[in-house]
Design a protein around this motif. Structure first.
Motif, mmCIF file in Angstrom:
data_model
loop_
_atom_site.group_PDB
_atom_site.id
_atom_site.type_symbol
_atom_site.label_atom_id
_atom_site.label_comp_id
_atom_site.label_asym_id
_atom_site.label_seq_id
_atom_site.Cartn_x
_atom_site.Cartn_y
_atom_site.Cartn_z
ATOM 1 N N ASP A 62 -5.630 -6.397 2.061
ATOM 2 C CA ASP A 62 -6.023 -6.903 3.374
ATOM 3 C C ASP A 62 -4.872 -7.581 4.101
ATOM 4 O OD1 ASP A 62 -8.561 -5.979 2.924
ATOM 5 O OD2 ASP A 62 -9.310 -7.895 2.150
ATOM 6 N N ALA A 63 -3.815 -7.896 3.370
ATOM 7 C CA ALA A 63 -2.648 -8.494 4.016
ATOM 8 C C ALA A 63 -1.831 -7.467 4.785
ATOM 9 C CB ALA A 63 -1.760 -9.178 2.974
ATOM 10 N N TRP A 64 -2.221 -6.219 4.692
ATOM 11 C CA TRP A 64 -1.524 -5.143 5.397
ATOM 12 C C TRP A 64 -2.477 -4.516 6.408
ATOM 13 C CZ3 TRP A 64 3.577 -3.669 4.024
ATOM 14 C CH2 TRP A 64 4.095 -4.342 2.922
ATOM 15 N N ARG A 65 -1.952 -4.129 7.543
ATOM 16 C CA ARG A 65 -2.765 -3.475 8.569
ATOM 17 C C ARG A 65 -2.052 -2.232 9.074
ATOM 18 N NH1 ARG A 65 -0.530 -4.541 13.523
ATOM 19 N NH2 ARG A 65 1.003 -6.244 13.571
ATOM 20 N N THR A 66 -2.819 -1.376 9.687
ATOM 21 C CA THR A 66 -2.246 -0.140 10.210
ATOM 22 C C THR A 66 -1.354 -0.425 11.409
ATOM 23 O OG1 THR A 66 -4.179 1.094 9.478
ATOM 24 C CG2 THR A 66 -2.768 2.151 11.113
ATOM 25 N N ASP A 67 -0.180 0.145 11.391
ATOM 26 C CA ASP A 67 0.742 -0.009 12.513
ATOM 27 C C ASP A 67 0.180 0.719 13.734
ATOM 28 O OD1 ASP A 67 2.849 -0.230 14.250
ATOM 29 O OD2 ASP A 67 4.376 0.477 12.856
ATOM 30 N N TRP A 126 2.040 -13.973 7.357
ATOM 31 C CA TRP A 126 1.893 -15.006 6.340
ATOM 32 C C TRP A 126 2.146 -14.483 4.929
ATOM 33 C CZ3 TRP A 126 -1.553 -13.546 2.710
ATOM 34 C CH2 TRP A 126 -2.560 -12.667 3.076
ATOM 35 N N LEU A 127 2.258 -13.162 4.755
ATOM 36 C CA LEU A 127 2.388 -12.605 3.410
ATOM 37 C C LEU A 127 3.712 -12.995 2.759
ATOM 38 C CD1 LEU A 127 1.314 -10.820 1.164
ATOM 39 C CD2 LEU A 127 2.314 -8.844 2.321
ATOM 40 N N ALA A 128 4.810 -12.901 3.490
ATOM 41 C CA ALA A 128 6.123 -13.205 2.909
ATOM 42 C C ALA A 128 6.225 -14.650 2.429
ATOM 43 C CB ALA A 128 7.230 -12.881 3.917
ATOM 44 N N PRO A 171 0.826 -1.213 0.000
ATOM 45 C CA PRO A 171 0.000 0.000 0.000
ATOM 46 C C PRO A 171 0.851 1.249 0.000
ATOM 47 C CG PRO A 171 -0.796 -1.595 1.612
ATOM 48 C CD PRO A 171 0.529 -2.092 1.121
ATOM 49 N N GLY A 172 0.247 2.351 -0.450
ATOM 50 C CA GLY A 172 0.998 3.598 -0.552
ATOM 51 C C GLY A 172 1.309 4.232 0.785
ATOM 52 N N LEU A 173 0.564 3.872 1.832
ATOM 53 C CA LEU A 173 0.783 4.472 3.141
ATOM 54 C C LEU A 173 1.882 3.723 3.881
ATOM 55 C CD1 LEU A 173 -2.939 5.016 4.135
ATOM 56 C CD2 LEU A 173 -1.319 6.761 3.406
ATOM 57 N N SER A 174 2.893 4.461 4.315
ATOM 58 C CA SER A 174 4.039 3.825 4.961
ATOM 59 C C SER A 174 3.722 3.324 6.360
ATOM 60 C CB SER A 174 5.210 4.819 5.029
ATOM 61 O OG SER A 174 4.850 5.963 5.800
ATOM 62 N N GLU A 175 2.545 3.709 6.925
ATOM 63 C CA GLU A 175 2.201 3.267 8.271
ATOM 64 C C GLU A 175 1.736 1.818 8.299
ATOM 65 O OE1 GLU A 175 0.999 5.952 6.865
ATOM 66 O OE2 GLU A 175 1.676 7.677 8.037
ATOM 67 N N ASP A 176 1.493 1.210 7.147
ATOM 68 C CA ASP A 176 0.984 -0.153 7.103
ATOM 69 C C ASP A 176 2.104 -1.159 7.336
ATOM 70 O OD1 ASP A 176 -1.593 0.695 6.588
ATOM 71 O OD2 ASP A 176 -1.304 0.682 4.421
ATOM 72 N N THR A 229 -3.203 -16.920 -6.359
ATOM 73 C CA THR A 229 -4.633 -16.723 -6.096
ATOM 74 C C THR A 229 -4.865 -16.065 -4.738
ATOM 75 O OG1 THR A 229 -5.140 -18.682 -7.432
ATOM 76 C CG2 THR A 229 -6.846 -17.906 -5.922
ATOM 77 N N VAL A 230 -4.102 -16.498 -3.756
ATOM 78 C CA VAL A 230 -4.213 -15.887 -2.420
ATOM 79 C C VAL A 230 -3.841 -14.412 -2.469
ATOM 80 C CG1 VAL A 230 -3.284 -15.915 -0.078
ATOM 81 C CG2 VAL A 230 -3.843 -18.059 -1.217
ATOM 82 N N LEU A 231 -2.767 -14.075 -3.176
ATOM 83 C CA LEU A 231 -2.335 -12.678 -3.261
ATOM 84 C C LEU A 231 -3.384 -11.813 -3.943
ATOM 85 C CD1 LEU A 231 1.418 -13.127 -4.271
ATOM 86 C CD2 LEU A 231 0.511 -12.459 -2.049
#
Length: 458
Positions: free
Chosen positions: A266-271, A218-220, A208-213, A258-260
């Protein structure tokens, strides 16, 4: 009587020592070490050229380093793999090697393995060096386990691109194939980055474009399976006798892709550190997010003069706040938005404010101009601004410069208005301290309420 014979020395026993390991030969005389050096130097030069834009911000460092790995190092290692794969064809030893006892998988491992090891090692060393370079200037916070795992996934990407380039070098016997492979990688990654479809999330360094995410843990592994599965499919299809074996990594890559695509952002969340505030004890208080807690002292130093001029003024906002994620500073809330620290390179460079005067000037602007439908500053707006932020050059602090700017407009009305504003600024500064504080409090309260009719006169 026969002539005497000369005794001949016995022939030397054949050398029974083990032959040097193929990897040792590759590491001593092959291109693998040079490829590692190229990766390390390229990473250092590319990141160093933009040091002002990432040094001090952990999230910015992470994002730029991953894009550099994909867009710069990726094509480089693919070209190196292609060069290594076409080595036998250039030397004319392909037919001889095919008659060797070792099969194609063993020969491929001997030629490709050292190159992959050197490339991956150089990428990890370069990443560690970049993070060490940002550590002394950290604004606060730090990378998470999710960020670290993504760099591990990037090593799988580089290893996979090296293997794919190697296969292309084996199949395409043309000296310019490496250049085309590098160009194809760069174009593919660049185009996929800007395509506005869910398929964009298949790009390995997409975030995402926001660096706070921050990424989920499990994403890696999913990204590693996606990129590594595709590369392993190509490599297995080239080396294995049973080509159907290539279907296993291909299926795994398809499932990971397919998962990606389905999860997307949604694989990113706000810090949480981008939402929690830490404040100092001054008046008005200065509050920054926990990710930027090391900027609290520099911000307080930059706004020390503004705080001093506001001392004793009634009705002031309670605090200057760095706008946290999910929170908007609104008028009437007792908060004033603090100037932004990011993106780096403008307000902040290497953990320091670039210009305290400009920072104070921007903070004063937020104090005088809340989100009103129409500004309520009136004709005294520039007077108050110049008094609260006198170090900035574009104000009434320098009367001669102010009159010179007014004369450039070529209108007598502008010159007269500037002379009047200069007189009012002198009048404001000449007021007794308590009376000046009360006047400033009344003015700022009216400005914060967007009530131009309540502005005091001077």
């Amino acid at each position: 009587m026969s002539a005497p014979t000369t005794a001949r020395p016995a022939p030397a026993a054949p050398h029974t020592g083990a032959a040097p390991h193929p990897w040792r030969s590759e590491l001593r005389r092959g291109i693998a070490p040079w490829a590692g050096v190229a990766v390390l130097l390229t990473s250092a030069v590319t990141m160093g050229a933009k040091a002002a834009e990432w040094q001090g911000d952990w999230a910015g460092t992470h994002g730029l380093l991953r894009w550099t790995t994909m867009l710069v190092l990726g094509p480089l290692v693919a070209a190196a793999g292609c060069l290594q794969g076409g080595r036998e064809a250039r030397r004319g030893t392909g037919d001889l090697l095919r008659q060797a006892v070792r099969g194609r998988p063993a020969r491929t491992l001997a030629a490709l393995g050292p190159l992959v090891v050197c490339v991956v090692a150089a990428q990890l060393v370069g990443a560690a060096g970049v993070y060490l370079a940002t550590w002394p200037y950290s604004m606060g916070g730090g990378p998470t386990w999710g960020h670290g795992l993504l760099h591990a996934a990037d090593t799988v990407l580089l290893a996979g691109l090296t293997a794919v380039g190697f296969v292309v070098g084996r199949v395409v016997r043309w000296r310019g194939a490496g250049l085309l492979v590098a160009l194809a990688c760069y174009v593919l990654f660049s185009i996929s980055t800007y395509v506005g479809t869910p398929l964009t999330w298949l790009t390995p360094a997409r975030q995402p474009g926001l660096s706070e995410d921050v990424p989920a843990l499990w994403l890696a592994p999913v990204i590693a399976v996606w990129t590594g599965g595709l590369a392993l499919t190509v490599l297995t299809g080239h080396t294995a006798r049973r080509k159907l074996l290539a279907l296993a990594p291909l299926v795994a890559a398809a499932l990971a892709g397919t998962v990606l695509v389905q999860t997307g952002g949604d694989a990113w969340r706000t810090d949480p550190r981008a939402q929690r505030l830490v404040c100092d004890g001054g008046a008005p208080r200065i509050c920054v997010t926990e990710r930027h807690r090391n900027m609290l002292a520099p911000a307080g130093e930059a706004l020390a003069g503004l705080r001093e001029r506001l001392a004793g003024a009634p009705g002031l906002p309670e605090r200057f706040v760095e706008d946290p994620r999910g929170h908007r500073v609104r008028r009437g809330s007792g908060e004033v938005q603090l100037p932004m620290f990011t993106p780096l390179g403008r307000t902040v460079v290497r953990g320091e404010l670039t210009d305290h005067a400009v920072f104070a000037w921007e903070a004063t602007a937020a104090l005088l101009f809340p989100d009103c439908p129409e500004p309520a500053g009136g004709e005294l707006e520039e007077v108050v601004w110049s008094h609260l932020a006198p170090a900035h050059q574009r104000n009434l602090t320098d009367p001669a410069a102010a009159l010179e700017r007014a004369k450039r407009y070529g209108r007598t009305e502008e010159v007269a208005r500037t002379r009047t504003a200069l007189k009012k600024l002198d009048r404001l500064r000449a007021l007794p301290e308590a009376e000046r504080a009360a006047w400033l409090g009344a003015y700022l309260s009216a400005a914060q309420r967007c009530d131009s009719s309540a502005l005091p006169t001077l």
